[in-house]
Design an enzyme around this catalytic site. Structure first.
Site, PDB file in Angstrom:
ATOM      1  N   ASP A   1      36.114  14.504  58.820  1.00  0.00           N
ATOM      2  CA  ASP A   1      35.748  15.340  57.683  1.00  0.00           C
ATOM      3  C   ASP A   1      34.348  14.930  57.255  1.00  0.00           C
ATOM      4  OD1 ASP A   1      35.490  16.266  54.867  1.00  0.00           O
ATOM      5  OD2 ASP A   1      37.599  16.820  55.112  1.00  0.00           O
TER       6      ASP A   1
ATOM      7  N   HIS B   1      42.295  19.262  52.848  1.00  0.00           N
ATOM      8  CA  HIS B   1      41.438  18.706  53.900  1.00  0.00           C
ATOM      9  C   HIS B   1      42.218  18.164  55.110  1.00  0.00           C
ATOM     10  CE1 HIS B   1      37.327  18.664  51.915  1.00  0.00           C
ATOM     11  NE2 HIS B   1      38.121  19.120  50.967  1.00  0.00           N
TER      12      HIS B   1
END
Length: 458
Positions: A117, A19
């Site tokens: 995110d 991520h």
């Protein structure tokens, strides 16, 4: 450090797996396109130390936030998976707020936009309090995003159908924009397992927040899933597909480079003859499947390049390494430069776990796939590969057997049995490259993203 007269963007990462580097990929592109913007990049010390060779990088400034582990335990402590995610989520909201305050003090400019995110669903509320745009980044594909977004709808259908259908039965319109899929190919956090776990709860809360985002970013391209893209475009503000990242980013050579001489070995092989095998950094098939895969490679005499860590290599059949590598038709390495390997003319098939980055890299190189999925979005990706895009196959029965793997290798590599698979993957490759070219869909979407982040559209 005071930087007056500039925009200041806060970037929140989910500090696990791939991520942070994926979000940094987006930020580096934005920083290049908008040099008058300062980006404060918040991640754990572990990732910041790995991603930034220096504490500052042009107009990107890294800031450390806690990952939730008790101080002094370090990363050798065996707190992994859901437990570690739970610890992080317990401190994340306050950590990011603290980080923003510190960055604003350092830079001397208020944060004017959050790029986050999407797993960090609470950041939407923070952006609302600050009265600034909130840009949410989804690291996987449109199909898995749609599955999670329609969690409640899918659960209702599952409750209604679970007594009359099997998990492997194909269900029409289970996910809007996707004509057919099976319950067994849906990410387990949607309908199976511990739906009250920290990770499943986080995903469900994300669904409730994402429609408030000023823009939703996806590492994909519109032409790959036009129906899903159209459906999600109606649900989200500025649904922007801005990938594939592997085609738009100038990757710096890895510190590992090509220590194992993969490329020079591939140079000795015939065109489109080699099976490249890699299951990423997290997934490894169990020992009996490694044996079955090795036996299938020997049985079919398929040239192979296999990225397999040293611990797993001990499970291979006795004498396999000697029989296959000494005569030059097999090579096993602990790590391979995947993008360069897939782009080599000798690669004929990619045997993969079906992680989203690997899928896009294979499409970008025009290499068909054999999928052995494990968890998360991987089963959904494998369904798309075999049944929707028809550029590969899933391994028969979901796990490697000698018979099933022999059949998959022969199907994909044999030109006599080709039903158009190679033509379809080449067509997708062309669409992917066009999407990131001048006036391509991803290029246009990225320009919209730059406008959102710099305030040009507000």
């Amino acid at each position: 450090m005071e930087i007056t007269g500039k925009k200041h963007v806060g970037v929140f990462t989910f500090p696990f797996a791939s991520h942070p580097p994926l979000l940094l990929n987006v930020v580096r592109r934005l920083a290049s396109a908008a040099p008058a913007v300062v980006f404060s990049f918040f991640s754990s010390a572990k990732f910041n130390n790995a991603l930034f060779t220096e504490r500052g990088c042009d107009n990107i400034l890294p800031y450390d936030i806690s990952d939730g582990l008790p101080e002094g335990y370090g990363y050798d402590r065996k707190v992994v998976g859901e437990a570690q995610i739970g610890l992080f989520l317990g401190v994340a909201e306050e950590e990011f707020k603290r980080g923003v305050q510190a960055a604003e003090k350092d830079v001397g400019v208020r944060v004017s936009c959050l790029v986050v995110d999407v797993f960090l669903w609470f950041s939407g509320d923070l952006a609302g309090e600050m009265k600034i745009p909130w840009v949410a980044f989804w690291t996987a594909g449109s199909s898995s995003l749609s599955a999670h977004f329609h969690t409640d709808l899918i659960r209702q259908k599952y409750d209604k159908l679970k007594d009359s259908v099997r998990l492997d039965d194909e269900i029409p319109n289970l996910i809007p924009g996707l004509p057919m899929i099976r319950f067994s190919d849906i990410p387990k956090e949607v309908i199976f397992g511990d739906l009250e776990s920290p990770f499943a709860t986080m995903l469900h809360k994300m669904v409730g927040a994402i429609t408030k985002a000023t823009a939703v970013l996806v590492n994909s391209f519109q032409e790959l899933d036009p129906d899903l893209t159209n459906n999600l475009s109606l649900l989200f503000n500025n649904f922007l597909l801005i990938g594939p990242f592997n085609l738009v980013s100038k990757q710096k050579p890895s510190s590992k480079s090509d220590e194992s001489c993969c490329i020079s070995w591939l140079d000795t092989q015939n065109p489109r003859s080699v099976a490249y095998i890699s299951f990423g950094t997290v997934c490894t098939p169990p020992p009996h499947e490694l044996v079955a895969l090795a036996e299938a490679l020997e049985e079919t005499k398929t040239p192979f390049l296999w990225s397999l860590n040293n611990d797993a290599q001990k499970h291979l059949p006795s004498g396999f390494l000697d029989r296959t590598t000494t005569n030059g038709w097999g090579k096993i390495v602990p790590w391979a430069p995947q993008v360069q390997v897939l782009s080599h003319c000798s690669i004929g098939v990619f045997v993969t776990h079906g992680g989203w980055n690997s899928v896009l890299e294979s499409i970008g190189a025009g290499v068909p796939m054999i999928c052995r999925s494990f968890f998360g979005d991987q089963p959904t990706n494998a369904w798309m590969i075999e049944r929707v895009w028809r550029v590969g196959v899933r391994i028969e029965g979901g796990s490697f057997t000698k018979h099933g793997t022999c059949g998959a290798l022969q199907l994909v590599l044999s030109s006599s049995s080709d039903d158009g698979l190679k033509q379809r993957i080449e067509a997708l490759k062309d669409l992917a490259h066009k999407s990131v070219g001048p006036n391509g869909s991803s290029a246009r979407n990225f320009k919209t993203l730059v406008d959102v982040v710099t305030g040009a559209t507000l």
